[in-house]
Design an enzyme around this catalytic site. Structure first.
Site, PDB file in Angstrom:
ATOM      1  NE  ARG A 288      33.373  33.456  69.159  1.00  0.00           N
ATOM      2  CZ  ARG A 288      34.259  34.011  68.335  1.00  0.00           C
ATOM      3  NH1 ARG A 288      33.911  34.350  67.118  1.00  0.00           N
ATOM      4  NH2 ARG A 288      35.500  34.209  68.716  1.00  0.00           N
TER       5      ARG A 288
ATOM      6  CD  GLU B 164      31.024  28.560  73.165  1.00  0.00           C
ATOM      7  OE1 GLU B 164      29.948  28.581  72.511  1.00  0.00           O
ATOM      8  OE2 GLU B 164      31.706  29.575  73.363  1.00  0.00           O
TER       9      GLU B 164
ATOM     10  CG  HIS C  97      31.538  35.677  77.216  1.00  0.00           C
ATOM     11  ND1 HIS C  97      31.129  35.202  78.444  1.00  0.00           N
ATOM     12  CD2 HIS C  97      31.999  34.594  76.541  1.00  0.00           C
ATOM     13  CE1 HIS C  97      31.353  33.898  78.508  1.00  0.00           C
ATOM     14  NE2 HIS C  97      31.880  33.496  77.359  1.00  0.00           N
TER      15      HIS C  97
ATOM     16  CG  HIS D 230      34.575  38.905  77.113  1.00  0.00           C
ATOM     17  ND1 HIS D 230      35.289  39.075  75.952  1.00  0.00           N
ATOM     18  CD2 HIS D 230      34.771  37.612  77.487  1.00  0.00           C
ATOM     19  CE1 HIS D 230      35.893  37.934  75.636  1.00  0.00           C
ATOM     20  NE2 HIS D 230      35.586  37.025  76.557  1.00  0.00           N
TER      21      HIS D 230
END
Ligand code: UD1
Ligand code: UDP
Length: 365
Positions: free
Chosen positions: A207, A132, A205, A238
């Site tokens: 990564r 992100e 959740h 999730h």
């Protein structure tokens, strides 16, 4: 008339873009086109249903355990085709997902101007959150409208040399979304099942935490449940297989841990409002919690939302089993600390961010 195409791929984009879509729909001189990439499937559709937003197209790209390259390629192909067919004047993307990044890159290649909702958030560690931090920086390089939620996010953009004329401080549309969902009289089977116990709401959740970091968090959580008979830990898991497998292995079969499917946004926001505190690595939840007066233990090493830390609601605790356990114990046992964290003020605006964004987009001929 302006044709504006809003692109949405995942649950948090939908939650924070729907208020903008609803606002743009009210405006007379807008031809709005809602483009869903389907990076998420059921988690995303549930949000659209709740806000009553209809997709004009849906690429439906989700695959189990999809790779970042899969998503990037499928979104770029879909967006390029859609741009050719629909010829929007403006494309709006939100946040830092691969959908938002790939859509903005496709727009850059085709010369279509992009508005970035939630611009300027930074950790300045390109590996965290991953991917992100890369995505949001890349989107901001080319965006024509940079809708920064706070003064701090706007300052990040200015420091990076982006044009002041393109930067607008709007507040965060997460606060606008809460106005649609939170009801003080809300009750649910989950709050009923907690039957007076203190609810600790957990989500995880990211990564970069898959593997040992996630397992360390889960072991700490299980130890808290073992030792505290007045708490109920609620974890809407999730659906990512990397998360689900570890959660089921470490957390299932405990009378004080409730593992559920992801909750719809009304159920989730109201559960936040009824919880004692929240443990999360989510971005959006860090924005919503200060508004609801709920302490958050942030299960990450860095945050791009320092406003919540300064306000006092958020504490960064990392993913190490021992530090997570100690931070939980502290909030459960130390009343003064709990009071301090739950009385902070919301730094993310007054619920009018969507209106500002629409005004800015439509202010130019
Ligand atoms: C994505 C975003 C992340 C955002 C998060 C919000 C990227 C790279 N990651 O991460 O920034 O914080 O969404 O939740 O853009 N799945 C389902 N059903 C769904 C959604 C997901 O089964 O409705 C499962 C699928 O197996 C899918 C996996 O979850 O392959 C991962 O989804 P993906 O969008 O790749 O990553 P997230 O971890 O959800
Ligand atoms: N959320 C939800 N149901 C859940 C968990 C979270 O509706 O079971 C909401 C939450 O309130 C926030 C958003 O989803 O608005 C955050 O999504 P997520 O944590 O998946 O993504 P991030 O914000 O980390 O990108």
């Amino acid at each position: 008339m302006k044709k504006i195409m809003a692109v949405i791929g995942t649950r948090p984009e939908a939650i924070k873009m729907c208020p903008v879509i609803i606002e743009l729909k009210k405006r007379k001189n807008v031809d709005l086109y809602v483009c869903v990439t389907g990076q998420h499937r059921e988690m995303l559709r549930s949000v659209l249903d709740i806000f009553g937003v209809k997709a004009d197209c849906d690429f439906d790209i989700m695959k189990d355990g999809q790779s970042l390259s899969d998503i990037t390629k499928a979104v770029m192909d879909g967006i390029s085709e859609t741009l050719k067919r629909e010829m929007p004047d403006i494309v709006l993307v939100h946040g830092d997902t691969t959908t938002a990044f790939a859509a903005s890159l496709a727009c850059f290649y085709k010369g279509v101007p992009v508005g970035h909702v939630e611009a300027g958030l930074r950790t300045y560690d390109v590996r965290s959150p991953y991917p992100e931090e890369f995505n949001r920086r890349a989107i901001d390089i080319t965006a024509r409208w940079l809708f920064a939620p706070t003064r701090l996010s706007a300052e990040n953009l200015l420091r990076e040399g982006l044009k002041e004329d393109n930067i607008y401080i709007t507040g965060n549309t997460a606060i606008d979304a809460l106005e649609y969902t939170v009801d003080k009289d809300y009750s649910s089977p989950i709050t009923d099942a907690a039957s007076g116990k203190r609810i600790i709401l957990l989500t995880a959740h990211r990564r970069e935490s898959h593997g040992e970091a996630l397992r360390g968090i889960f072991r700490a959580v299980r130890r808290i449940a073992d030792e505290s008979d007045d708490v109920m830990i609620v974890y809407p898991v999730h659906p990512n297989p990397a998360v689900r497998t570890a959660a089921e292995e470490i957390l299932s079969g405990h009378e004080r841990i409730m593992l559920t499917e992801p909750l719809d946004v009304i159920a989730f926001h109201n559960l936040m409002a009824k919880s004692f505190f929240i443990m999360t690595d989510s971005g959006g939840i860090q924005e919503e919690a200060p508004s609801l007066g709920k302490p958050v233990l942030v299960l990450r090493d860095v945050t791009e939302r320092p406003e919540g830390v300064s306000a006092g609601t958020l504490r960064i605790v990392g993913t190490n089993e021992k530090s997570v356990y100690i931070a939980c114990k502290n909030l459960l046992c130390n009343d003064a600390e709990y009071e301090k964290m739950s009385s902070a003020e919301n730094p993310y605006g007054n619920g009018k961010a969507s209106k500002r964004i629409a005004d800015i987009l439509l202010s130019e001929s």
